[in-house]
Motif scaffolding. Structure first.
Motif, PDB file in Angstrom:
ATOM      1  N   ARG A 219      -6.213  -5.437  -1.515  1.00  0.00           N
ATOM      2  CA  ARG A 219      -6.248  -3.927  -2.512  1.00  0.00           C
ATOM      3  C   ARG A 219      -6.880  -2.896  -2.613  1.00  0.00           C
TER       4      ARG A 219
ATOM      5  N   GLU B 275       2.885  -3.040  -4.291  1.00  0.00           N
ATOM      6  CA  GLU B 275       1.720  -1.924  -4.784  1.00  0.00           C
ATOM      7  C   GLU B 275       1.237  -0.516  -4.071  1.00  0.00           C
ATOM      8  N   PHE B 276       1.422  -1.004  -2.963  1.00  0.00           N
ATOM      9  CA  PHE B 276       1.157   0.524  -1.967  1.00  0.00           C
ATOM     10  C   PHE B 276       2.491   0.690  -1.004  1.00  0.00           C
TER      11      PHE B 276
ATOM     12  N   LYS C 213       1.530   7.853   6.223  1.00  0.00           N
ATOM     13  CA  LYS C 213       1.599   6.726   6.429  1.00  0.00           C
ATOM     14  C   LYS C 213       0.455   5.870   6.699  1.00  0.00           C
TER      15      LYS C 213
ATOM     16  N   ALA D  96       0.333  -5.012   0.050  1.00  0.00           N
ATOM     17  CA  ALA D  96       0.546  -3.760   1.039  1.00  0.00           C
ATOM     18  C   ALA D  96       2.516  -3.107   0.282  1.00  0.00           C
TER      19      ALA D  96
ATOM     20  N   ILE E 284      -6.709  -1.754   1.590  1.00  0.00           N
ATOM     21  CA  ILE E 284      -6.118  -0.429   1.518  1.00  0.00           C
ATOM     22  C   ILE E 284      -5.994   0.824   0.618  1.00  0.00           C
ATOM     23  N   GLN E 285      -6.693   0.294  -0.931  1.00  0.00           N
ATOM     24  CA  GLN E 285      -7.275   1.442  -1.880  1.00  0.00           C
ATOM     25  C   GLN E 285      -8.399   2.309  -1.045  1.00  0.00           C
TER      26      GLN E 285
ATOM     27  N   VAL F 175      -6.034   4.789   1.528  1.00  0.00           N
ATOM     28  CA  VAL F 175      -5.513   5.568   0.966  1.00  0.00           C
ATOM     29  C   VAL F 175      -6.303   6.696   0.392  1.00  0.00           C
ATOM     30  N   ASP F 176      -7.363   6.342   0.051  1.00  0.00           N
ATOM     31  CA  ASP F 176      -8.673   7.303  -0.289  1.00  0.00           C
ATOM     32  C   ASP F 176      -9.542   8.015   0.617  1.00  0.00           C
TER      33      ASP F 176
ATOM     34  N   SER G 185       4.692   2.962  -1.226  1.00  0.00           N
ATOM     35  CA  SER G 185       5.189   4.368  -1.121  1.00  0.00           C
ATOM     36  C   SER G 185       4.204   5.138  -0.212  1.00  0.00           C
ATOM     37  N   VAL G 186       2.789   4.324   0.310  1.00  0.00           N
ATOM     38  CA  VAL G 186       1.904   4.784   1.435  1.00  0.00           C
ATOM     39  C   VAL G 186       2.137   4.220   2.970  1.00  0.00           C
ATOM     40  N   CYS G 187       2.159   2.656   2.535  1.00  0.00           N
ATOM     41  CA  CYS G 187       2.437   1.721   4.012  1.00  0.00           C
ATOM     42  C   CYS G 187       3.809   1.694   4.263  1.00  0.00           C
TER      43      CYS G 187
END
Length: 418
Positions: A212, A253-254, A276, A250, A215-216, A219-220, A256-258
């Motif tokens: 988590r 929790e993610f 993505k 992934a 992956i965050q 994203v950031d 929408s982006v993964c």
């Protein structure tokens, strides 16, 4: 009443200035003068820690014109703590890091003869700093074994609290070990009588929170990929489970982006959609080949403990070694930054060694504070010093025409080139 309400200290005085980092609604609130607890470190710590502080103070002053500054406050661990308090890590040091939620340390030697097996591991486990974070990149002018070291720009998120770091072992020949062997045989396992036994736990909790965070971060920082590194082809219910749980994070929790690597090719014909992140996986031994042959294809790596240990050091070696390899140990609220090399006691007090690892760990700390302008100035200064050949002995001996300078002079050269 102390302005640091709730700070529990027994043997050291509270900071004379600065404020505490707060968390509100899950977000970090950084004051303009945060208290930065620091451990000088053993051996060369007394050389590289002042150099790091000099560089960071100069960058913050230049970036913010006095509106922000770091409130340094010394806490203790290692030999200095033993001499002062009779223990390798006083409770004051743990309490300080919990309270102020940040810190930085030089290298530490674990005292022989009892106590913690490793002071570095002790900080991680006592404070539950579950992620070891190691960015690796190349600096122009640093001799490196790769033909294209400039292609290396990765950050490794390594699980810090379980796997081999849990350290569950029974010594060969002991009654306890014999009991474990008997139990394992009762479960259908084949184990030789003269074996020592070790167990490596890998949990849902430990795996998911590590992935988590990785992956965050991707994203950031707008990274293109996160790679789960594992040995799940052999250890299916530990390493393989790490892989399974990582993909669950992934997706759940993610989502929408993964996208997965399979989806990249099956749905998107190998063309990564804008915005993505591709989540992929590699078997650990194959990953060693990838970091040498195809490093440009990887951004963020997420690994269990042992695999991350090997890979982060190997990756650092590929771009010139640990002398310029920063690191941090983190959880969701506390971040403790560190030099990634040893104490090199034979050089202690000689103002000789490369402070680059600790300075770059300071860059990570500035980024964690959200002070990107200051962080960028430090990197700019270091790039300039190395590019100009103003370097410490470890780099000078590998580079023709370099000017060898001391630890403190290297820090000065960085400051001059900001």
């Amino acid at each position: 009443m102390s302005r640091f309400e709730g700070l529990q200290l027994k043997d050291i005085a509270a900071p004379e200035r600065g404020e505490r980092i707060e968390y509100r609604n899950g977000k970090q609130i950084v004051p303009d003068e945060p208290v930065i607890p620091y451990v000088e470190g053993d051996g060369i710590g007394l050389d590289i820690t002042p150099a790091m502080k000099t560089v960071l103070d100069a960058a913050v002053a230049r970036a913010y014109g006095g509106k922000k500054r770091l409130a340094w406050w010394e806490i203790f661990a290692g030999e200095k703590a033993m001499n002062k308090f009779g223990t390798a890590i006083p409770d004051d040091s743990f309490n300080a890091l919990r309270y102020f939620r940040i810190g930085i340390k030089g290298p530490l030697t674990t005292p022989v003869g009892g106590g913690f097996r490793s002071l570095n591991v002790a900080f991680r486990q006592v404070l539950d700093l579950y992620a070891c974070v190691r960015p690796v990149r190349w600096f122009e002018g640093v001799p490196a074994p790769l033909k294209r070291p400039q292609d290396v720009d990765m950050i490794i998120f390594r699980e810090n609290t379980e796997d081999l770091y849990a350290g569950i072992e029974w010594e060969q020949g002991t009654p306890e070990c014999a009991k474990v062997i008997e139990f394992l045989r009762g479960m259908g396992a084949k184990v030789r009588d003269d074996s020592g036994i070790g167990i490596k736990p890998i949990s849902v909790t430990g795996s998911k929170r590590l992935v988590r965070m990785a992956i965050q971060y991707a994203v950031d920082h707008k990274k293109k990929s996160v790679t789960l590194v594992h040995k799940g082809n052999i250890m299916k219910f530990t390493e393989g489970a790490f892989l399974k749980w990582g993909y669950e994070v992934a997706k759940e929790e993610f989502g929408s982006v993964c996208i997965t690597e399979k989806e990249l090719f099956d749905i998107y014909n190998g063309v990564q959609p804008e915005g993505k992140i591709v989540v992929k996986d590699r078997i650990a031994d194959a990953m060693f080949q990838q970091i040498l042959l195809r490093p440009a294809e990887y951004d963020v790596l997420a690994t269990a403990n042992l695999n991350g240990d090997y890979i982060s050091d190997a990756l650092a070696a590929s771009v010139g070694g640990l002398g310029l390899a920063p690191g941090a140990n983190m959880n969701d609220e506390v971040a403790f930054f560190e030099a990634t090399h040893g104490t090199a006691p034979k050089y202690a007090g000689q103002d000789k060694v490369n402070p680059g690892s600790l300075i770059l760990s300071g860059v990570l700390m500035l980024e964690h504070l959200g002070w990107q302008e200051a962080a960028d100035l430090v990197v700019k200064g270091m790039e300039g010093a190395i590019r100009d050949g103003i370097v410490t002995y470890d780099l000078a001996r590998q580079r023709e025409g370099a000017t060898e300078v001391s630890c403190s002079k290297f820090a000065q050269a960085i400051c001059e080139r900001m």
